[in-house]
Design a protein around this motif. Structure first.
Motif: not given
Length: 83
Positions: A50-77
């Protein structure tokens, strides 16, 4: 838990704590864990990885993976690095 993550390579504590990602508050237990380790990468247990993203990478990772489109109300950690 220590046995499960015995070969995991944790990061150093974050320079700054981030408490919201994509407008969502991060849970207290997650923030407590991240305040010490700030993510990391490596084997988990006998066969996992596994890989847990750094806190400072979370916003960019979730934006890049377009998480809110595929999993509304969730974030990827993190990721299992399996593609």
């Amino acid at each position: 838990m220590k046995e499960l993550f015995r070969n995991f390579d944790f990061n150093e504590a974050p320079a700054e704590m981030i408490t919201t990602v994509c407008g969502m508050e991060l849970p207290e237990d997650y923030l407590e864990f991240m305040s010490e380790h700030n993510g990391g990468e490596g084997p988990i247990g006998e066969v996992g990885y596994g890989c847990f993203f750094r806190l400072e990478e979370l916003e960019a990772a979730n934006t890049e993976y377009d998480v809110q489109k595929s999993l509304p109300g969730h974030i990827v950690i993190g990721s299992d690095m399996g593609g």
